[in-house]
Scaffold this motif. Structure first.
Motif, short mmCIF file in Angstrom:
data_model
loop_
_atom_site.label_atom_id
_atom_site.label_comp_id
_atom_site.label_asym_id
_atom_site.label_seq_id
_atom_site.Cartn_x
_atom_site.Cartn_y
_atom_site.Cartn_z
N ALA A 483 0.83 -1.20 0.00
CA ALA A 483 0.00 0.00 0.00
C ALA A 483 0.86 1.25 0.00
N GLU A 484 1.94 1.26 0.79
CA GLU A 484 2.82 2.42 0.83
C GLU A 484 3.50 2.64 -0.52
N HIS A 485 3.93 1.54 -1.14
CA HIS A 485 4.62 1.63 -2.43
C HIS A 485 3.69 2.20 -3.51
N ALA A 486 2.41 1.86 -3.44
CA ALA A 486 1.45 2.32 -4.45
C ALA A 486 0.93 3.72 -4.17
N HIS A 487 1.38 4.35 -3.06
CA HIS A 487 0.88 5.68 -2.73
C HIS A 487 2.00 6.69 -2.51
N VAL A 488 3.18 6.40 -3.04
CA VAL A 488 4.23 7.42 -3.03
C VAL A 488 3.87 8.47 -4.07
N PRO A 489 3.78 9.76 -3.73
CA PRO A 489 3.38 10.79 -4.70
C PRO A 489 4.30 10.80 -5.92
N TYR A 490 3.72 11.05 -7.08
CA TYR A 490 4.52 11.01 -8.31
C TYR A 490 5.59 12.09 -8.31
N VAL A 491 5.39 13.18 -7.58
CA VAL A 491 6.40 14.24 -7.51
C VAL A 491 7.69 13.68 -6.93
N LEU A 492 7.58 12.92 -5.85
CA LEU A 492 8.77 12.34 -5.23
C LEU A 492 9.40 11.29 -6.13
N LEU A 493 8.57 10.52 -6.84
CA LEU A 493 9.10 9.52 -7.77
C LEU A 493 9.93 10.18 -8.87
N LEU A 494 9.43 11.30 -9.41
CA LEU A 494 10.16 11.98 -10.48
C LEU A 494 11.46 12.60 -9.97
N ILE A 495 11.43 13.17 -8.76
CA ILE A 495 12.65 13.77 -8.20
C ILE A 495 13.71 12.70 -7.99
N ALA A 496 13.31 11.55 -7.43
CA ALA A 496 14.27 10.47 -7.20
C ALA A 496 14.77 9.88 -8.52
N PRO A 594 8.45 33.54 -6.58
CA PRO A 594 8.07 32.88 -5.33
C PRO A 594 7.29 31.60 -5.60
N LEU A 595 7.51 30.61 -4.76
CA LEU A 595 6.78 29.35 -4.88
C LEU A 595 5.32 29.58 -4.53
N SER A 596 4.43 29.01 -5.32
CA SER A 596 3.00 29.23 -5.08
C SER A 596 2.50 28.48 -3.86
N GLY A 597 3.09 27.33 -3.57
CA GLY A 597 2.62 26.52 -2.44
C GLY A 597 1.44 25.65 -2.77
N VAL A 598 0.98 25.68 -4.02
CA VAL A 598 -0.17 24.89 -4.44
C VAL A 598 0.31 23.52 -4.92
N VAL A 599 -0.29 22.47 -4.40
CA VAL A 599 0.03 21.11 -4.82
C VAL A 599 -1.24 20.50 -5.40
N GLY A 600 -1.20 20.10 -6.64
CA GLY A 600 -2.39 19.54 -7.28
C GLY A 600 -2.74 18.16 -6.76
N ASP A 601 -3.89 17.66 -7.20
CA ASP A 601 -4.32 16.32 -6.80
C ASP A 601 -3.39 15.27 -7.39
N MET A 602 -3.17 14.23 -6.63
CA MET A 602 -2.33 13.11 -7.08
C MET A 602 -2.61 11.90 -6.20
N THR A 603 -2.20 10.75 -6.66
CA THR A 603 -2.39 9.52 -5.89
C THR A 603 -1.39 9.50 -4.74
N SER A 604 -1.90 9.39 -3.52
CA SER A 604 -1.04 9.37 -2.34
C SER A 604 -1.89 9.02 -1.13
N ASP A 605 -1.23 8.54 -0.08
CA ASP A 605 -1.95 8.38 1.18
C ASP A 605 -2.02 9.72 1.87
N THR A 606 -2.99 9.86 2.76
CA THR A 606 -3.26 11.16 3.37
C THR A 606 -2.07 11.71 4.14
N THR A 607 -1.41 10.86 4.91
CA THR A 607 -0.30 11.33 5.75
C THR A 607 0.83 11.88 4.91
N THR A 608 1.24 11.14 3.90
CA THR A 608 2.35 11.60 3.05
C THR A 608 1.99 12.86 2.29
N PHE A 609 0.76 12.91 1.77
CA PHE A 609 0.35 14.08 1.00
C PHE A 609 0.33 15.33 1.87
#
Length: 778
Positions: A483-496, A594-609
């Motif tokens: 479940a954790e593996h399937a809910h890592v946000p795609y932003v983190l996947l792309l950075i890594a 300046p960074l907007s601070g807005v994060v769009g919707d994506m697949t993730s668990d609530t805590t990580t998001f």
């Protein structure tokens, strides 16, 4: 007094006119027009010759007050003038007397609440109320102190009051204190409470404590006292005056709420506007409800435009037109009725529009449009605050000369303008705003609304969070559960994945994929990490690999930052102050905003998001604080809410520089159907603003050939179908086409008023013959 052009009173429904005037009064009060000594407010004047004037021009307070020579304290200096006036009256001929009487107003309505007039009017009912209350109090004192009386049900005298009498009468006397306070402070609510208490006690005593004629007298005095208090209460409520002469005054109450302007912020979040607030937010709704719109003309397309502005809750509108409702209007304007025939069309349209939304104020001014524009708009002193935010101009009623003059005034004062026209199956909308600045353009930038995620150049906090969740190169992914593996946000996947790709082939830490092969290599890394094709987070990462690209400020925003160096000064708007601060911020941070601070919707668990969102918000807050410090260094004070708004939308800012109508008409333009409008305007200029008729097709074609001679030999300047369409309708509007044009115009009006979304730049043309619409830049 100077009055506007009069109307024949016989052709005007006086009750409709008065209802209109009440609306004008409400509008005047809501706009906080100057009142008090020397102030001016809307008036209605009826003359003995059965003529009538409505709305503006205003009359000053002094002109409605008794002249000094009328009072007993008149100085001796006025006596010679009075004697001369009397002598002139004695020698006045019957014809001169009739002419003078026909020009003396006998009835004036105004919304003025001048204390001198109010005090004079309510002094008599106050005296009556106080005398009645005093007499009633005397009877109560006799009753509660044991005055002797013969009860209805006994033959002997009784000197002791009952407990019901004690309580009821003492409360009645105590309520008179509210009467005194209400009269002294002119507080309607205190008088209302007094009336309620007095009525309730009277009913209770009548039902349970009525023992003798003394009690009957006390109860009966409640009726005149209640009447006098109600009279006072109605006269110190929001009202208008009916002034029969300088010495007699009657007040007519208007039962309306006067707290609307102060409640805008509350109403902007009301459920009534919930769906549209989702589009432009509470601040956008507030801007809409604070706006003031001037409509020059009451044609079908103007009525439809106003309808679509009234429904979402525009604050205030004014309709100017002097034409009466005719039979022709009944077939092309849904906002007039057969019973409106003969009354001013502006009044009829205004009355029906106001029924659509009780939150909106509006009134009509029955005056020639050219006169109104020249005397009320163009005559405003330079530097004066414009009384309107948006001007709707009907080409049908105004013509090109008035439209051009109004456009130049809008350019000088910074007022928005919509130029609308509808003839037969053809209609157009022309927008104008002097240097229109947009913060919330809400562009669908590459499918993700311009969300700034900094994937290519992650800031240290984001890199640390990525390393914590999955490792800087994805080395912790294998240790994650399903479940954790399937809910890592795609932003983190792309950075890594980008970090791991850079380590391959010894690439530099700043390298970015520039070819299809590079992007394919990153996709292979993601596919190697994926455990199952059903993992949606990896599908999103593969879909958004294109987001790994160099950071770049959009060209439009870059233009604004460069322009800010010239437009920044001591009197510049908050927009240009913020643009100058953003330019300095960009200079300090390697061309980053300046960074907007807005994060769009994506697949993730609530805590990580939520944790990732906090990382972005913390960095955005730090950037906003730096921008605020830059503003302080520049000597500018900008509201915090506006700083947050601009920083959040820094990548989506937009600036539109419109051309004026005069500049447009000086050009030779041939685009689809625009030549129709230009040719029509030339024809109207040459024929006293009359539209071409069925016999004018050839003349219209020759005008078009003269406008664009280089195309005349090809026969494509003005299509035959368009020329015939324009001529056969002779300026007549079709309601269906007006509805389309009105909808588009209102949509653009909302964009201009709220400074959200990108409005037309600058012309919309609809050809109903072929069902085609074009947006053109003129």
């Amino acid at each position: 007094m100077e009055h506007q052009e009069r109307l024949d009173g016989g052709s005007v429904d006086r009750s409709v006119a008065f209802r209109y005037h009440q609306q004008a009064i409400v509008t005047g009060r809501a706009l906080a027009l100057p009142h008090g000594k020397g102030g001016e407010l809307p008036t209605q004047v009826n003359f003995p010759d059965n003529s009538i004037t409505l709305g503006l021009p205003c009359h000053s307070v002094k002109s409605m007050l008794p002249a000094t020579s009328h009072s007993s304290s008149a100085s001796t200096e006025t006596a010679p003038d009075s004697r001369r006036t009397a002598a002139a009256a004695d020698t006045e001929s019957e014809e001169d007397r009739s002419r003078r009487l026909a020009n003396e107003p006998v009835l004036v309505y105004t919304s003025l609440s001048d204390p001198r007039l109010v005090t004079t009017s309510i002094s008599r009912p106050i005296t009556r109320a106080l005398v009645t209350a005093a007499f009633q109090t005397a009877l109560v004192v006799i009753a509660v102190t044991g005055g002797t009386f013969v009860p209805f049900y006994a033959s002997s005298y009784v000197s002791t009051p009952t407990s019901t009498q004690y309580v009821g009468y003492l409360l009645m006397v105590a309520s008179h204190a509210l009467l005194l306070l209400g009269v002294y402070y002119h507080r309607v609510e205190l008088l209302t409470i007094h009336t309620v208490i007095l009525t309730a006690i009277g009913i209770v005593v009548l039902a349970t404590g009525l023992m003798s004629l003394l009690d009957v007298g006390v109860v009966l005095l409640c009726l005149p006292l209640r009447y006098f208090v109600e009279d006072i209460r109605s006269k110190i409520s929001p009202h208008c005056f009916m002034l029969d002469s300088p010495r007699s005054l009657v007040l007519l109450p208007i039962r309306v709420g006067m707290g609307r302007i102060s409640n805008l912020s509350k109403m902007a979040t009301d459920d009534k506007y919930d769906r549209q607030i989702r589009l432009w937010g509470g601040h956008g709704q507030k801007a809409l409800m604070e706006s003031k719109i001037l409509a020059l003309g009451s044609t079908s397309v103007i009525s439809e435009t106003l309808k679509n502005l009234v429904l979402p809750g525009v604050g205030n509108f004014t309709v100017v037109d002097d034409l009466p409702v005719s039979e022709r209007d009944l077939g092309q304007n849904f906002f007039v009725r057969r019973e409106d025939l003969g009354i001013p069309r502006a009044v009829a349209v205004c009355n029906l529009l106001l029924e659509l939304n009780p939150d909106v104020y509006g009134h009509a001014i029955v005056e020639n449009i050219r006169t109104y524009v020249s005397q009320r708009i163009l005559s405003l002193p330079p530097g004066a605050v414009p009384p309107f935010n948006l001007v709707l101009v009907s080409m049908h009623r105004c013509g090109s000369r008035v439209a051009e003059a109004v456009n130049e005034w809008c350019k000088a004062t910074g007022t928005k303008m919509l130029l609308v026209d509808s003839i037969g199956f053809v209609g157009s909308v022309r927008t104008y705003s002097a240097s229109h600045c947009i913060v919330e353009s809400k562009k669908d930038t590459e499918g993700d609304f311009g969300v700034d995620l900094r994937i290519s150049q992650p800031f240290p906090e984001l890199e640390a969070f990525t390393s914590q969740v999955m490792g800087s190169r994805g080395e912790k992914l294998d240790a994650l559960g399903g479940a954790e593996h399937a809910h890592v946000p795609y932003v983190l996947l792309l950075i890594a994945a980008l970090t791991k790709w850079r380590l391959q082939d010894s690439r530099s830490p700043e390298s970015l994929p520039s070819t299809a092969e590079d992007r394919r290599a990153i996709k292979d890394i993601l596919i190697g990490w994926r455990r199952s094709p059903q993992e949606e987070n990896f599908a999103e990462a593969l879909k958004f690999v294109w987001k790994i690209k160099p950071y770049a400020i959009p060209t439009e925003v870059e233009h604004i930052l460069v322009e800010s160096h010239e437009r920044f000064n001591d009197s510049c708007s908050n927009f240009w102050s913020m643009a100058r601060a953003l330019a300095e911020f960009s200079k300090r941070h390697a061309s980053h905003l300046p960074l907007s601070g807005v994060v769009g919707d994506m697949t993730s668990d609530t805590t990580t998001f939520v944790r990732m969102q906090e990382v972005y918000e913390a960095r955005a807050k730090r950037d906003r604080e730096e921008v605020s410090n830059i503003l302080s260094q520049l000597g500018k004070t900008v509201p915090e809410q506006y700083i947050d708004l601009v920083c959040k939308n820094a990548l989506n800012m937009c600036l539109i520089e419109y051309t004026t109508v005069g500049e447009e008409w000086m050009r030779a333009v041939h685009m689809g159907g625009v030549e129709l409008s230009g040719t029509s305007q030339v024809f109207r200029q040459e024929h006293n603003d009359c539209y071409p008729g069925p016999d004018d097709v050839n003349e219209l074609s020759s005008i078009a050939n003269g406008l664009i001679p280089q195309l005349s030999d090809k026969g494509t300047v003005l299509g035959e179908s368009l020329a015939q369409e324009l001529c056969r309708y002779e300026g007549c509007e079709l309601h269906t086409i007006s509805a389309v044009i009105g909808g588009v115009a209102a949509q653009e009006g909302v964009k201009l008023l709220t400074h959200q979304f990108v409005p037309l730049n600058n012309t919309f043309v609809f050809n109903g013959i072929v069902g085609r619409a074009d947006q053109l830049t003129m």
